[in-house]
Every structure is written in structure tokens, then in C-alpha cells.
Design an enzyme around this catalytic site. Structure first.
Site, PDB file in Angstrom:
ATOM      1  N   LYS A  11       0.851  -1.201   0.000  1.00 43.96           N
ATOM      2  CA  LYS A  11       0.000   0.000   0.000  1.00 43.96           C
ATOM      3  C   LYS A  11       0.879   1.240   0.000  1.00 43.96           C
ATOM      4  O   LYS A  11       2.025   1.230   0.460  1.00 43.96           O
ATOM      5  CB  LYS A  11      -0.953   0.038   1.189  1.00 43.96           C
ATOM      6  N   ASP A 143      -2.483  -1.911  10.321  1.00 43.63           N
ATOM      7  CA  ASP A 143      -2.431  -1.926   8.850  1.00 43.63           C
ATOM      8  C   ASP A 143      -2.754  -3.300   8.263  1.00 43.63           C
ATOM      9  O   ASP A 143      -2.673  -3.480   7.053  1.00 43.63           O
ATOM     10  CB  ASP A 143      -1.022  -1.523   8.363  1.00 43.63           C
TER      11      ASP A 143
END
Ligand code: C5P
Length: 306
Positions: A11, A143
């Protein structure tokens, strides 16, 4: 079935707005995740019962050498957590084929943990739902839920409450990988030192609009990362990396997450090639990789591809 391979994306944070430290030590965030086509492949294979055996390959040597191969690895913890939850015995070896930089601000360790949850759920036919996996992922780290989902999404709370965001085009990225990593906790600590007065994090409507419209120049202008100042304070040389990419025509240049990877948004593939070449020539990064976003989250690969 003796082995399952899951492909999982890195990401980049399009917006990372960070509030003041909470009582539990975490920070409230507005964290816009965007999955990019830089993938790790995680293979879990049936093994003798006991602690998961880990192996790692790929990526920068200086990075893979830093991946812990014991029970502290987030992927090993993911396998154990899923086994407990599913009421099965943890009995796997885990192989990480890495393209995502280690401790690079691109959530590589979180991605590997998310992939391990999906792989073990499949291998053990544990039957956990997407919602179950999301809840386990959030217990492993802030995350970890996002790579299950992929695409683009805004994370609130400490980043684990996800709301998907529409992405109306394909965005082209160049990433400048650095030697060595940065500790996320250390970067947040530096942030607290620099910004004891941090305001409440707020979403940026212009960023959401640019993302939805597929408007790369507008997205480039809207990129923001509150942790950037803290990352630059710990690694001042990253400023030169950002400058080199900007000078080569990047539409936006930011430190990715807690760094030290730097992310550059390019107008198209040709522009990405020019930015990558200029970064390589500048000597201000260890390696560049090009990728596009957004891309889907963790995906089980067919056995022949695994
Ligand atoms: O959640 P995770 O274990 O990945 O977080 C790693 C570290 O990053 C935490 O220990 C904390 O120092 C910092 N962090 C934070 N606020 C968040 C997410 C992470 O302070 N929202």
C-alpha cells in the site's frame, strides 16, 4: 491440499492525517490506503505440529536479512491466531517471496500477515468469514485489515476501521526504495515530539474527488502525509530523494507511510520511466520500482501458479 499461495499487494498512503497520541499510545488517523501492484507471495505448506517455520526470499538483500524468522514474525503470529480461532493445530511452514520493501512504509509485514490469514483459512478449510478475518487482522496490527480488502479505502480509528473509496482510474507510481528501514513506532514517537499540538485528523475532500475522478494531477497535488516531517527528521537524506523525483516531473512526491520508501505519482508510464531513471541517476535511492494502483487485495493463487 498440502499448500496454498496467496498474492498480496503493498500500500501507499494517499493521505495520512495523524492526531495527538491517545491514552493507549496509538494515534487517531485518517489514513487513505491505496493498494499498488507490488506483490508479496506467501505460501503456507502443511508441516509437523509446532511453531511455524519461516523462510524468505526476494527483494533487496539488506531488507530480507531483517525479516525475523521466529515466532515474532507477524505472519507466524497470524497463523497461530487463526489456528486458535479455528480450533485447529497450527502446523505449517510459511514462505515469504518478497517484493514489498521490509520496514519500508508500504505495510509489507502487515500484507504478509493478512496473506497468511487467508492462506491458512483456505489450507485448513477453517471457514472463517471475511468479517472474522478482518477482526483477527485488526488484532494483529493497524495496517493488517487493509491488504485483505485492497483497492482504495480510508482507515479511521487507529487505521483499522475501513471504508472503501472509489478509484476512477489507473494511477502510475514510482517508488524509491532506501537501504535500511524505519521503525513505525519510532516515527510516531518523533511525530509526537515535533507536533505535541496535533489537531484532530480530518478527511480531505479534494483528495477523495481526485481519486474518484481518476485525475492524476489533482491527486498529486492533494497527497499528504503528516508523518513525513518526522520521517525526514530521522532520515534527512530522504529530502534529496523527494527533490530528485519532483525535478523529474512527478505530479506528487511523498514519503510512503512511516518511510523510508518515497512515492512519486507519474502522469503515465513514460513519465514514470523518466522519474525512475532520474532517481537512479541521482544516487539518492537504493532501487526504484514502478507500479500502478489500485489493485485488489489478498488473492489465493491457483495451485499451478503457486
Ligand atoms: O498497529 P501496529 O502494531 O502496526 O502499530 C505499530 C506502532 O505504530 C504502534 O506500536 C504505535 O507506536 C504506532 N501506531 C500509532 N498509531 C496508529 C498506528 C500505529 O501510534 N494509529
Amino acid at each position: 491440499m498440502t499448500a496454498v499461495t496467496v498474492r498480496v499487494p503493498a500500500k501507499v498512503n494517499l493521505q495520512l492525517a495523524v492526531g495527538p497520541a491517545r491514552e493507549d499510545g496509538y494515534h487517531d488517523l485518517v489514513n487513505v490506503f491505496h493498494a499498488v501492484s507490488l506483490f508479496d507471495e506467501v505460501t503456507v505448506t502443511r508441516a509437523e505440529p509446532g511453531p511455524s517455520r519461516l523462510s524468505v526470499a526476494g527483494g533487496l538483500d539488506s531488507h530480507t536479512a531483517r525479516v525475523p524468522l521466529d515466532g515474532t514474525n507477524l505472519a507466524a503470529r497470524a497463523a497461530e491466531l487463526l489456528a486458535r480461532e479455528a480450533g485447529v493445530e497450527a502446523a505449517v511452514s510459511i514462505h515469504l517471496a518478497k517484493a514489498i520493501p521490509v520496514a519500508g512504509g508500504m505495510a509489507g509485514g502487515s500484507a504478509d500477515a493478512a496473506a497468511t490469514l487467508v492462506a491458512c483459512n483456505t489450507l485448513w478449510r477453517a471457514g472463517l468469514s471475511d468479517a472474522d478475518l478482518h477482526a483477527l487482522a485488526a488484532r494483529l496490527g493497524s495496517d493488517v485489515p487493509f491488504p485483505l480488502l485492497g483497492g482504495s479505502a480510508v482507515g479511521t480509528g487507529r487505521g483499522e476501521h475501513l471504508t472503501p473509496m472509489p478509484c476512477g482510474g489507473r494511477f502510475t507510481w514510482v517508488f524509491a526504495l532506501a537501504e535500511g528501514g524505519l521503525s513505525t513506532a519510532a516515527v510516531f514517537g518523533e511525530y509526537d515530539r515535533l507536533r505535541p499540538d496535533a489537531p484532530r485528523p480530518e478527511p480531505d475532500p479534494s483528495l477523495a474527488a481526485a481519486l474518484a475522478a481518476g485525475d492524476a494531477p489533482a491527486l498529486g497535488a492533494a497527497l499528504s502525509n503528516d508523518l513525513q516531517r518526522a520521517a525526514l527528521s530521522l532520515r534527512p537524506e530522504l529530502r534529496r530523494t523527494l527533490d530528485a523525483g519532483r525535478a523529474a516531473g512527478a505530479l506528487g512526491a511523498i514519503v510512503s507511510g512511516s518511510g523510508p520508501t518515497c512515492a512519486f505519482l507519474a502522469a503515465d508510464g513514460a513519465a514514470a520511466g523518466e522519474i525512475a531513471a532520474a532517481l537512479a541517476e541521482s544516487g539518492h535511492c537504493a532501487r526504484t520500482v514502478q507500479a500502478y494502483g489500485d489493485v485488489p487485495g489478498a488473492t489465493v493463487l491457483p495451485p499451478s501458479a503457486g
